[in-house]
Design an enzyme around this catalytic site. Structure first.
Site, PDB file in Angstrom:
ATOM      1  N   LYS A 181     103.588  44.965  -2.416  1.00  0.00           N
ATOM      2  CA  LYS A 181     103.088  45.079  -1.037  1.00  0.00           C
ATOM      3  C   LYS A 181     103.942  45.957  -0.129  1.00  0.00           C
ATOM      4  CE  LYS A 181     100.573  40.741  -0.970  1.00  0.00           C
ATOM      5  NZ  LYS A 181     100.490  39.372  -0.473  1.00  0.00           N
ATOM      6  N   ASP A 234      97.017  39.937   5.419  1.00  0.00           N
ATOM      7  CA  ASP A 234      97.745  38.682   5.160  1.00  0.00           C
ATOM      8  C   ASP A 234      98.088  37.963   6.465  1.00  0.00           C
ATOM      9  OD1 ASP A 234      97.889  38.628   2.389  1.00  0.00           O
ATOM     10  OD2 ASP A 234      99.746  39.785   2.299  1.00  0.00           O
TER      11      ASP A 234
HETATM   12  P1  ATR Z   1     104.797  38.878  -2.164  1.00  0.00           P
HETATM   13  O1  ATR Z   1     104.251  40.220  -1.980  1.00  0.00           O
HETATM   14  O2  ATR Z   1     103.812  37.920  -2.781  1.00  0.00           O
HETATM   15  O3  ATR Z   1     105.443  38.320  -0.966  1.00  0.00           O
HETATM   16  P2  ATR Z   1     107.249  39.823  -3.306  1.00  0.00           P
HETATM   17  O4  ATR Z   1     107.296  40.899  -2.290  1.00  0.00           O
HETATM   18  O5  ATR Z   1     107.493  40.162  -4.731  1.00  0.00           O
HETATM   19  O6  ATR Z   1     105.875  39.049  -3.297  1.00  0.00           O
HETATM   20  O7  ATR Z   1     108.263  38.646  -2.863  1.00  0.00           O
HETATM   21  C1  ATR Z   1     108.486  37.544  -3.641  1.00  0.00           C
HETATM   22  C2  ATR Z   1     109.394  36.560  -2.904  1.00  0.00           C
HETATM   23  O8  ATR Z   1     109.560  35.424  -3.755  1.00  0.00           O
HETATM   24  C3  ATR Z   1     110.803  37.095  -2.640  1.00  0.00           C
HETATM   25  O9  ATR Z   1     111.273  36.484  -1.473  1.00  0.00           O
HETATM   26  C4  ATR Z   1     111.586  36.606  -3.853  1.00  0.00           C
HETATM   27  O10 ATR Z   1     112.959  36.394  -3.625  1.00  0.00           O
HETATM   28  P3  ATR Z   1     114.060  37.552  -3.916  1.00  0.00           P
HETATM   29  O11 ATR Z   1     114.076  38.416  -2.693  1.00  0.00           O
HETATM   30  O12 ATR Z   1     115.301  36.819  -4.143  1.00  0.00           O
HETATM   31  O13 ATR Z   1     113.566  38.293  -5.158  1.00  0.00           O
HETATM   32  C5  ATR Z   1     110.941  35.257  -4.043  1.00  0.00           C
HETATM   33  N1  ATR Z   1     111.096  34.795  -5.427  1.00  0.00           N
HETATM   34  C6  ATR Z   1     110.505  35.303  -6.546  1.00  0.00           C
HETATM   35  N2  ATR Z   1     110.886  34.609  -7.636  1.00  0.00           N
HETATM   36  C7  ATR Z   1     111.735  33.644  -7.189  1.00  0.00           C
HETATM   37  C8  ATR Z   1     112.473  32.591  -7.825  1.00  0.00           C
HETATM   38  N3  ATR Z   1     112.396  32.393  -9.148  1.00  0.00           N
HETATM   39  N4  ATR Z   1     113.247  31.808  -7.051  1.00  0.00           N
HETATM   40  C9  ATR Z   1     113.324  31.988  -5.713  1.00  0.00           C
HETATM   41  N5  ATR Z   1     112.658  32.960  -5.045  1.00  0.00           N
HETATM   42  C10 ATR Z   1     111.869  33.766  -5.789  1.00  0.00           C
END
Ligand code: ATR
Length: 276
Positions: free
Chosen positions: A69, A105
């Site tokens: 995104k 969103d």
């Molecule tokens: P979206 O577009 O759906 O918001 P994204 O931009 O990929 O997806 O963001 C995913 C979010 O989930 C991020 O805040 C990510 O944290 P990081 O910045 O540390 O990567 C969080 N996230 C993804 N997997 C995670 C996990 N296993 N534990 C904690 N946070 C997670």
């Protein structure tokens, strides 16, 4: 569904994307309104190739999901004002070969919260700092909420905090926040890893509102815990359907068949739960 030489092409890009109900929701909506179009799921990481392909084929519109995104913005020709302000795009329109990014969103999240919780001066905790978190934090701030962000990767969380002018709390200290509204935006708890839950139960105080933007499963572990502690819960279906309905409006200039879209998503999730 009849596919012929006039059928228009839409889709969703993400990685992963096979869990998505967007194809079912949008194909049902196209059919309900009598639009000759199909919508596919494209699991991809190559945004340059995707955007070139959209122009070449041409693909009329694209939904954008995790983790693209924010990065998609570098590959677009223009942004709608709101998407530009928020810095996150979940919808792309191919306007005569120019790719324009939109954000639905933020409005989708507000529609999901509407009538359920007062936002003005409400202490809100957003868990995560990706594209969805960015949109929701922006929307809540616009409505006068007091927003704090927590994120596994502190640097990303702090960067978002700085961009939007809200508070930050480290991931391991999120239970220090007295939140009246919690919005969970990470993939933790999403199928197939349904036992994951990023939030310590100690912050789930009776009477607060907890929204999880995951819609598959509909009732995540977080929401089950929150409900058992007398919190008001909001599942991810409402935001999902409202963001999709706005995409439909942007792509077609027609009123979206909201009820039909919601029903088909709920039905699919119920069937899935029943088969587990
Ligand atoms: P979206 O577009 O759906 O918001 P994204 O931009 O990929 O997806 O963001 C995913 C979010 O989930 C991020 O805040 C990510 O944290 P990081 O910045 O540390 O990567 C969080 N996230 C993804 N997997 C995670 C996990 N296993 N534990 C904690 N946070 C997670």
């Amino acid at each position: 569904m009849k596919i012929d030489q006039y059928t228009e092409l839409y889709g969703i890009i993400g990685y992963p994307v096979r869990h998505s109900l967007s194809p079912l929701m949008h194909n049902t909506a196209f059919e309900a309104v009598g639009i000759n179009a199909v919508y596919f799921a494209f699991e991809t990481r190559d945004l340059k190739a995707v955007t070139e392909g959209m122009k070449a084929l041409p693909i009329k519109g694209m939904s954008v999901t995790t983790p693209h995104k924010i990065r998609i913005i570098d590959h677009l020709d223009d942004l709608h004002a709101l998407a530009s302000q928020i810095g996150s795009v979940n919808t792309v329109v191919n306007h005569d070969g120019r790719l324009i990014g939109f954000n639905t969103d933020a409005s989708g999240a507000l529609r999901a919260l509407e009538g359920k919780v007062r936002l003005e001066d409400t202490h809100s905790l957003i868990v995560g700092a990706g594209g969805a978190a960015r949109s929701i934090a922006f929307a809540l701030k616009e409505m006068g909420a007091i927003v704090t962000i927590t994120n596994r990767t502190a640097s990303k969380g702090k960067a978002l905090t700085k961009a939007l002018g809200c508070g930050f709390v480290p991931w391991e200290k999120m239970d220090h926040i007295e939140a009246e509204l919690i919005v969970q935006t990470t993939p933790l708890g999403m199928a197939p890893d349904i036992n994951a839950c990023p939030i310590p139960v100690s912050i789930l105080k009776p009477g607060i509102t907890v929204m999880d933007i995951i819609y598959n499963p509909r009732c995540t572990r977080l929401l089950r815990l929150a409900e058992s502690r007398d919190c008001q819960i909001i599942d991810g279906v409402s935001m999902f359907v409202h963001q999709g309905a706005e995409q439909f409006r942007i792509w077609t200039n027609l009123d979206p068949p909201l009820r039909v879209m919601e029903e088909v998503v709920k039905e699919a999730l119920e069937k899935q739960d029943g088969s587990k």
